[in-house]
Design a protein around this motif. Structure first.
Motif, PDB file in Angstrom:
ATOM      1  N   GLU A 115       0.608  -1.345   0.059  1.00 11.78           N
ATOM      2  CA  GLU A 115       0.062   0.042   0.077  1.00 11.78           C
ATOM      3  C   GLU A 115       1.395   1.158  -0.063  1.00 11.78           C
ATOM      4  N   GLU A 116       2.408   1.281   0.506  1.00 15.79           N
ATOM      5  CA  GLU A 116       2.914   2.565   1.288  1.00 15.79           C
ATOM      6  C   GLU A 116       3.231   2.797  -0.175  1.00 15.79           C
ATOM      7  N   ALA A 117       3.786   1.467  -1.071  1.00 18.44           N
ATOM      8  CA  ALA A 117       5.051   1.906  -2.626  1.00 18.44           C
ATOM      9  C   ALA A 117       3.926   2.412  -3.008  1.00 18.44           C
ATOM     10  N   ARG A 118       2.649   1.649  -3.593  1.00 18.04           N
ATOM     11  CA  ARG A 118       1.605   2.328  -4.369  1.00 18.04           C
ATOM     12  C   ARG A 118       1.623   3.925  -3.990  1.00 18.04           C
ATOM     13  N   LEU A 119       1.106   4.412  -2.960  1.00 16.52           N
ATOM     14  CA  LEU A 119       0.817   5.441  -2.787  1.00 16.52           C
ATOM     15  C   LEU A 119       2.250   6.324  -2.686  1.00 16.52           C
ATOM     16  N   LEU A 120       3.774   5.636  -3.091  1.00 20.21           N
ATOM     17  CA  LEU A 120       4.345   6.512  -2.332  1.00 20.21           C
ATOM     18  C   LEU A 120       5.322   6.901  -4.032  1.00 20.21           C
ATOM     19  N   ALA A 121       4.978   5.859  -4.932  1.00 18.78           N
ATOM     20  CA  ALA A 121       4.875   6.274  -6.095  1.00 18.78           C
ATOM     21  C   ALA A 121       3.505   6.308  -7.230  1.00 18.78           C
ATOM     22  N   GLY A 122       2.721   6.583  -7.283  1.00 16.66           N
ATOM     23  CA  GLY A 122       1.403   6.703  -7.476  1.00 16.66           C
ATOM     24  C   GLY A 122       1.095   5.806  -8.071  1.00 16.66           C
ATOM     25  N   THR A 123       1.497   4.897  -8.251  1.00 11.05           N
ATOM     26  CA  THR A 123       0.186   3.800  -9.578  1.00 11.05           C
ATOM     27  C   THR A 123       0.593   2.696  -8.717  1.00 11.05           C
ATOM     28  N   HIS A 124      -0.524   1.472  -9.247  1.00 11.15           N
ATOM     29  CA  HIS A 124      -0.921   0.461  -8.399  1.00 11.15           C
ATOM     30  C   HIS A 124       0.314  -0.215  -9.116  1.00 11.15           C
ATOM     31  N   ASN A 125       0.833  -1.181 -10.298  1.00  9.98           N
ATOM     32  CA  ASN A 125       1.261  -1.993 -10.670  1.00  9.98           C
ATOM     33  C   ASN A 125       2.942  -2.084  -9.617  1.00  9.98           C
ATOM     34  N   LEU A 126       3.117  -2.731  -8.999  1.00 11.96           N
ATOM     35  CA  LEU A 126       4.282  -3.308  -7.971  1.00 11.96           C
ATOM     36  C   LEU A 126       5.984  -2.791  -9.126  1.00 11.96           C
ATOM     37  N   HIS A 127       6.007  -3.608  -9.457  1.00 11.56           N
ATOM     38  CA  HIS A 127       7.216  -3.312 -10.259  1.00 11.56           C
ATOM     39  C   HIS A 127       7.800  -2.076 -10.935  1.00 11.56           C
ATOM     40  N   ARG A 128       6.440  -1.339 -10.921  1.00 13.38           N
ATOM     41  CA  ARG A 128       6.437  -0.389 -12.252  1.00 13.38           C
ATOM     42  C   ARG A 128       6.378   0.770 -10.680  1.00 13.38           C
TER      43      ARG A 128
END
Length: 320
Positions: A188-201
């Motif tokens: 959840e934090e990774a998606r919020l920080l990066a602004g994308t749902h795809n974890l690789h991106r």
């Protein structure tokens, strides 16, 4: 067998030193098993305890209030953890109150009383400034940056963070990320920080901010390591009984960093093994409340679970 007996002393003396900066707290946890009050919690409590099973070169920097039971600090010291960096100040210890859903897949924060932790200013003593491995627990990124300024030349700096800092202190967080080697956060934090749902991106975006590797924790789905060499997936141990997930991520981090300190090198293959060891320690943590799941572990129990995880993920290569 105690943590200090896990690795023979003549082998442990060559290990890398690990400095942990984080919170030490008292938790009230409500859930399917009822309400449990004044449990030992906080990131540093889980990280240091998990790491101490692999090396006696663990030191923590934290703060507690005058209401904090001395037995908790004494127990850590008995495991070989250097607790000289734990400050005791007049006031209340950081206290978190949370309620878990019936299936333990989500939780709600009922109350947070920062107490003395609200004015925490980590002070790294002279004896700890040469630590080779540093784990910055989930604290204000401005404080994480201040700790880095006090360190000399660590070989590896890993940092944890959370939604709060991403939302209200993104600028300081990005300054911190530019100075660390590895960042650990949940999906959840990774998606919020990066602004994308795809974890690789998301991991690619975060790596462009500075870290050479990103570890994304996914609860009972395991953890993913994204680095220059590709992606590595560490499975989570399937468990029949999960009691308290509160310290799972921190125990994972402690097992990972503790094993890296024990192994003495930072090669990609060693980091992959450390990821599995992190999953092992996280699995022990969730089986009981607070740090009880990390109490009284033996070499044999840790090895057995490590072997079970290795077998769980093992498959033979084939050529079609």
């Amino acid at each position: 067998m105690s943590a200090s007996e896990l690795i023979p002393m003549h082998q442990r003396s060559a290990h890398r030193s690990l400095l942990v900066i984080g919170s030490v707290a008292l938790d009230d946890i409500d859930g399917p098993s009822g309400l449990h009050k004044d449990l030992l919690g906080g990131s540093a409590s889980f990280i240091a305890r998990a790491a101490a099973y692999f090396t006696n070169k663990v030191a923590i920097v934290a703060v507690v209030g005058n209401d904090f039971p001395e037995q908790h600090i004494s127990e850590l010291a008995g495991m070989g953890v250097d607790v000289s960096g734990v400050e005791r100040k007049a006031g209340e210890t950081f206290h978190w109150v949370g309620k878990y859903s019936d299936d333990l897949t989500s939780r709600e924060t009922i109350d947070t009383r920062l107490g003395v932790f609200g004015e925490f200013q980590p002070k790294v003593g002279e004896a700890h400034r040469d630590a080779q491995l540093v784990l910055l627990g989930n604290i204000d990124p401005a404080l994480q940056l201040d700790v880095l300024r006090q360190m000399r030349a660590p070989a590896l700096v890993a940092a944890d963070t959370m939604n709060l800092w991403i939302n209200i202190k993104r600028a300081e967080l990005e300054q911190m990320l530019a100075k660390v080697h590895t960042v650990m956060l949940n999906d959840e934090e990774a998606r919020l920080l990066a602004g994308t749902h795809n974890l690789h991106r998301a991991a690619d975006h975060i790596r462009k901010l500075g870290p050479t590797s990103v570890i994304i924790k996914r609860g009972d789905a395991g953890a993913l390591l994204f680095y220059e060499g590709g992606v590595f997936a560490a499975p989570a141990m399937p468990l029949s009984d999960v009691v308290d997930p509160t310290g799972a991520g921190d125990s994972f981090a402690g097992g990972l960093m503790g094993y890296l300190a024990y192994a003495g090198d930072l090669s990609p293959s060693t980091i992959r093994t450390a990821m599995i060891m992190g999953s092992v320690m996280g699995s022990f943590a969730v089986e009981k409340f607070s740090v009880d799941g990390l109490r009284g572990l033996t070499t044999a129990r840790i090895q057995k679970r490590f072997d079970e995880l290795a077998e769980l993920a093992h498959f033979e290569r084939v050529r079609l």
